[in-house]
Scaffold this motif. Sequence first.
Motif, PDB file in Angstrom:
ATOM      1  N   HIS A 261       0.880  -1.181   0.000  1.00 31.09           N
ATOM      2  CA  HIS A 261       0.000   0.000   0.000  1.00 31.09           C
ATOM      3  C   HIS A 261       0.915   1.229   0.000  1.00 31.09           C
ATOM      4  O   HIS A 261       1.694   1.413  -0.931  1.00 31.09           O
ATOM      5  CB  HIS A 261      -0.911  -0.107   1.225  1.00 31.09           C
ATOM      6  N   ARG A 295       8.283  -8.245  -6.796  1.00 25.37           N
ATOM      7  CA  ARG A 295       7.419  -7.529  -7.735  1.00 25.37           C
ATOM      8  C   ARG A 295       8.102  -6.272  -8.246  1.00 25.37           C
ATOM      9  O   ARG A 295       9.025  -5.767  -7.606  1.00 25.37           O
ATOM     10  CB  ARG A 295       6.111  -7.151  -7.053  1.00 25.37           C
ATOM     11  N   LEU A 296       7.626  -5.788  -9.359  1.00 31.32           N
ATOM     12  CA  LEU A 296       8.095  -4.493  -9.836  1.00 31.32           C
ATOM     13  C   LEU A 296       7.318  -3.452  -9.033  1.00 31.32           C
ATOM     14  O   LEU A 296       6.144  -3.177  -9.303  1.00 31.32           O
ATOM     15  CB  LEU A 296       7.827  -4.377 -11.337  1.00 31.32           C
ATOM     16  N   GLY A 298       5.731  -0.189  -7.463  1.00 23.85           N
ATOM     17  CA  GLY A 298       5.267   1.020  -8.132  1.00 23.85           C
ATOM     18  C   GLY A 298       4.535   0.716  -9.424  1.00 23.85           C
ATOM     19  O   GLY A 298       4.177   1.633 -10.166  1.00 23.85           O
ATOM     20  N   PHE A 299       4.333  -0.565  -9.674  1.00 27.05           N
ATOM     21  CA  PHE A 299       3.571  -0.987 -10.855  1.00 27.05           C
ATOM     22  C   PHE A 299       2.372  -1.804 -10.405  1.00 27.05           C
ATOM     23  O   PHE A 299       2.453  -2.574  -9.464  1.00 27.05           O
ATOM     24  CB  PHE A 299       4.431  -1.862 -11.778  1.00 27.05           C
ATOM     25  N   ARG A 302      -4.931  -2.508  -7.874  1.00 23.48           N
ATOM     26  CA  ARG A 302      -6.153  -3.297  -7.799  1.00 23.48           C
ATOM     27  C   ARG A 302      -7.240  -2.735  -8.715  1.00 23.48           C
ATOM     28  O   ARG A 302      -8.000  -3.472  -9.334  1.00 23.48           O
ATOM     29  CB  ARG A 302      -6.635  -3.340  -6.340  1.00 23.48           C
ATOM     30  N   TYR A 346       4.327  -9.484 -20.517  1.00 27.74           N
ATOM     31  CA  TYR A 346       3.981  -9.905 -19.145  1.00 27.74           C
ATOM     32  C   TYR A 346       3.188  -8.791 -18.458  1.00 27.74           C
ATOM     33  O   TYR A 346       2.151  -9.031 -17.845  1.00 27.74           O
ATOM     34  CB  TYR A 346       5.263 -10.211 -18.344  1.00 27.74           C
ATOM     35  N   ARG A 350      -1.197  -8.287 -18.136  1.00 26.87           N
ATOM     36  CA  ARG A 350      -1.778  -8.162 -16.788  1.00 26.87           C
ATOM     37  C   ARG A 350      -2.225  -6.734 -16.476  1.00 26.87           C
ATOM     38  O   ARG A 350      -2.623  -6.428 -15.362  1.00 26.87           O
ATOM     39  CB  ARG A 350      -0.758  -8.623 -15.739  1.00 26.87           C
ATOM     40  N   ASN A 355       1.998   3.182 -10.985  1.00 34.78           N
ATOM     41  CA  ASN A 355       1.004   3.745 -10.072  1.00 34.78           C
ATOM     42  C   ASN A 355       1.595   4.979  -9.368  1.00 34.78           C
ATOM     43  O   ASN A 355       2.721   5.389  -9.652  1.00 34.78           O
ATOM     44  CB  ASN A 355       0.508   2.678  -9.084  1.00 34.78           C
ATOM     45  N   ASP A 357       2.983   5.531  -6.737  1.00 32.06           N
ATOM     46  CA  ASP A 357       4.224   5.413  -5.975  1.00 32.06           C
ATOM     47  C   ASP A 357       5.470   5.318  -6.846  1.00 32.06           C
ATOM     48  O   ASP A 357       6.577   5.374  -6.336  1.00 32.06           O
ATOM     49  CB  ASP A 357       4.160   4.175  -5.066  1.00 32.06           C
TER      50      ASP A 357
HETATM   51  N1  CMC Z   1       5.096  -6.770 -10.532  1.00 27.68           N
HETATM   52  C1  CMC Z   1       5.015  -7.979 -11.128  1.00 27.68           C
HETATM   53  N2  CMC Z   1       3.864  -8.674 -11.248  1.00 27.68           N
HETATM   54  C2  CMC Z   1       2.774  -8.126 -10.726  1.00 27.68           C
HETATM   55  C3  CMC Z   1       2.783  -6.868 -10.094  1.00 27.68           C
HETATM   56  C4  CMC Z   1       4.005  -6.189 -10.021  1.00 27.68           C
HETATM   57  N3  CMC Z   1       4.092  -4.994  -9.445  1.00 27.68           N
HETATM   58  N4  CMC Z   1       1.535  -6.559  -9.665  1.00 27.68           N
HETATM   59  C5  CMC Z   1       0.760  -7.583 -10.029  1.00 27.68           C
HETATM   60  N5  CMC Z   1       1.507  -8.529 -10.665  1.00 27.68           N
HETATM   61  C6  CMC Z   1       1.032  -9.774 -11.284  1.00 27.68           C
HETATM   62  C7  CMC Z   1       0.747 -10.821 -10.228  1.00 27.68           C
HETATM   63  O1  CMC Z   1       1.872 -11.635  -9.996  1.00 27.68           O
HETATM   64  C8  CMC Z   1      -0.395 -11.574 -10.871  1.00 27.68           C
HETATM   65  O2  CMC Z   1       0.149 -12.405 -11.863  1.00 27.68           O
HETATM   66  P1  CMC Z   1      -0.483 -13.878 -12.119  1.00 27.68           P
HETATM   67  O3  CMC Z   1      -1.863 -13.600 -12.600  1.00 27.68           O
HETATM   68  O4  CMC Z   1       0.407 -14.501 -13.106  1.00 27.68           O
HETATM   69  O5  CMC Z   1      -0.453 -14.564 -10.784  1.00 27.68           O
HETATM   70  C9  CMC Z   1      -1.185 -10.480 -11.593  1.00 27.68           C
HETATM   71  O6  CMC Z   1      -0.214  -9.466 -11.892  1.00 27.68           O
HETATM   72  C10 CMC Z   1      -2.311  -9.888 -10.773  1.00 27.68           C
HETATM   73  O7  CMC Z   1      -1.777  -9.463  -9.514  1.00 27.68           O
HETATM   74  P2  CMC Z   1      -2.581  -9.437  -8.149  1.00 27.68           P
HETATM   75  O8  CMC Z   1      -1.614  -9.547  -7.023  1.00 27.68           O
HETATM   76  O9  CMC Z   1      -3.686 -10.450  -8.233  1.00 27.68           O
HETATM   77  O10 CMC Z   1      -3.224  -7.991  -8.205  1.00 27.68           O
HETATM   78  P3  CMC Z   1      -3.822  -7.223  -6.986  1.00 27.68           P
HETATM   79  O11 CMC Z   1      -4.889  -6.375  -7.528  1.00 27.68           O
HETATM   80  O12 CMC Z   1      -4.153  -8.134  -5.866  1.00 27.68           O
HETATM   81  O13 CMC Z   1      -2.572  -6.346  -6.493  1.00 27.68           O
HETATM   82  C11 CMC Z   1      -1.110  -4.603  -6.073  1.00 27.68           C
HETATM   83  C12 CMC Z   1      -2.458  -4.994  -6.649  1.00 27.68           C
HETATM   84  C13 CMC Z   1      -0.961  -3.076  -6.074  1.00 27.68           C
HETATM   85  C14 CMC Z   1      -1.010  -5.090  -4.635  1.00 27.68           C
HETATM   86  C15 CMC Z   1       0.001  -5.238  -6.927  1.00 27.68           C
HETATM   87  O14 CMC Z   1      -0.082  -4.790  -8.267  1.00 27.68           O
HETATM   88  C16 CMC Z   1       1.394  -4.986  -6.372  1.00 27.68           C
HETATM   89  O15 CMC Z   1       1.836  -5.732  -5.489  1.00 27.68           O
HETATM   90  N6  CMC Z   1       2.117  -3.937  -6.881  1.00 27.68           N
HETATM   91  C17 CMC Z   1       3.403  -3.593  -6.349  1.00 27.68           C
HETATM   92  C18 CMC Z   1       3.244  -2.815  -5.073  1.00 27.68           C
HETATM   93  C19 CMC Z   1       2.782  -1.397  -5.332  1.00 27.68           C
HETATM   94  O16 CMC Z   1       3.285  -0.701  -6.195  1.00 27.68           O
HETATM   95  N7  CMC Z   1       1.807  -0.958  -4.523  1.00 27.68           N
HETATM   96  C20 CMC Z   1       1.265   0.399  -4.606  1.00 27.68           C
HETATM   97  C21 CMC Z   1      -0.160   0.396  -5.032  1.00 27.68           C
HETATM   98  S1  CMC Z   1      -0.768   2.024  -5.443  1.00 27.68           S
HETATM   99  C22 CMC Z   1      -0.781   2.916  -3.997  1.00 27.68           C
HETATM  100  C23 CMC Z   1      -1.572   2.341  -2.904  1.00 27.68           C
HETATM  101  O17 CMC Z   1      -2.610   1.723  -3.112  1.00 27.68           O
HETATM  102  O18 CMC Z   1      -1.206   2.561  -1.766  1.00 27.68           O
END
Ligand code: CMC
Length: 422
Positions: A261, A295-296, A298-299, A302, A346, A350, A355, A357
């Motif tokens: 987050h 994970r990458l 900042g990318f 949800r 990839y 997806r 984002n 951050d």
């Molecule tokens: N890098 C690589 N793969 C990713 C990433 C990423 N940053 N984010 C999602 N994926 C992949 C994930 O592995 C999954 O792949 P597969 O379908 O093959 O298993 C697919 O994309 C869907 O991911 P998810 O975890 O089901 O998606 P989610 O909606 O639950 O997660 C998220 C959203 C923000 C937690 C996630 O994208 C993430 O961990 N990002 C990196 C952390 C980040 O930048 N967070 C800041 C969010 S914005 C500010 C805030 O809300 O506070």
Amino acid sequence: MPDTITITDDRTGKTVTVPITDGVFPASAVRELDPSLYIYDPAYMQTAACKSAITFLDGDAGILRYRGYPIEQLAEHSTYLEVAYLLLNGELPDAQQLETWTDDVVHHTFIHENMRKRFVDGFHYDAHPMGMLVSSMAALGTFYNDAKDIHDKATRDKQILRLIAKMPTLAAMCYRFSVGLPFVYPNNDLSFPANFLNMMWKIGDYDLDPRLERAMDVLFILHADHEQNCGTTAMRVVGSSHADPYSSAAAAAAALYGPLHGGANEAVVRMLSDIGHIDNVPAFIEEVKGGKGGRLMGFGHRVYKNYDPRATIIKQTAYEVFEVTGKNPLLDIALKLEEVALSDPYFADRKLYPNVDFYSGLIYQALGFPVAMFTVLFAIPRSVGWLAHWQELIGDKEQKISRPRQWYSGSEARDYVPLSSR
Ligand code: CMC
């Protein structure tokens, strides 16, 4: 085509038809079919837990609006305090309202001396400022016994004002403690962002470039609200038990602390530093795709399945800040990462885009903030969003104490086994 949904329970043949409004239908339909039937929805992926009139978000189109106003227009023309008023009251203030509101905030920036001298001094010298902020927010509530009177509007408004006004003071206090510098008292002649930056950096004379003051304000505007994210949901869940707003906001800040987050901006800068050079970017991307490099950061988001509109504004603001401070050396790595990721199937498949951050940490670093302060910088303006949602929750007659159900997956009933027989 009718705007209804019909659900049939095939076990009983019972059918229920309910309206779909704005893409939402009431879960009470399921209760009508069978009161002991539940929807399994981990992480609330498909659940609208409240009605809200504060922030509109269309993740596919990359749209973000506060009370109907596009974030791009607010970031260009407005100020954080004006946006705070808008989020809390539903309308932009007129000149008189803005003056009164600004005056009120400015005159509530001081905190009780015990907060600094006794409470904060108790932390270990290397305490994380975000951990300090979370506990300071909860502790602040103990100074205001009226905070528990959440059903009185005037009392609620007073707590909202206090918390918004004191967040920068608490944040700067946590920072100054962590580096062993004397506390700088608020200067009520300064603007909201200038006062914060002054409390952070003042040692002797402190001249603030107006471009940096404006950049701070824009960052505050962009972070002020983002509808039902993890932190705001925590605020609503805790607030639904009628806890005081300081405790609820501390819970929201604790949720924000996590690296998935608000902690992501900190993780982004650490990631960029670890990558070290643009030549290492392709290999890093391959590691992420192979599940080895984490994970990458900042990318991905949800809700946004497109470029986060806040990221676009922040990227532009970053260049404005770098004109004053000089370029952050990590910028080239970030730009290369973005380029490589956006052209890689990839990430495209997806729908993973930068984002909020991804670039904010680079600005914070250029402004001189240590990495550990990044989430604190997010929490200062987000306090407005939390409080706007809390206020909306308290006034919502359809809300009750939050209490989801579970799908039990544990043991069947069994007899206790004495220790000697285990
Ligand atoms: N890098 C690589 N793969 C990713 C990433 C990423 N940053 N984010 C999602 N994926 C992949 C994930 O592995 C999954 O792949 P597969 O379908 O093959 O298993 C697919 O994309 C869907 O991911 P998810 O975890 O089901 O998606 P989610 O909606 O639950 O997660 C998220 C959203 C923000 C937690 C996630 O994208 C993430 O961990 N990002 C990196 C952390 C980040 O930048 N967070 C800041 C969010 S914005 C500010 C805030 O809300 O506070």
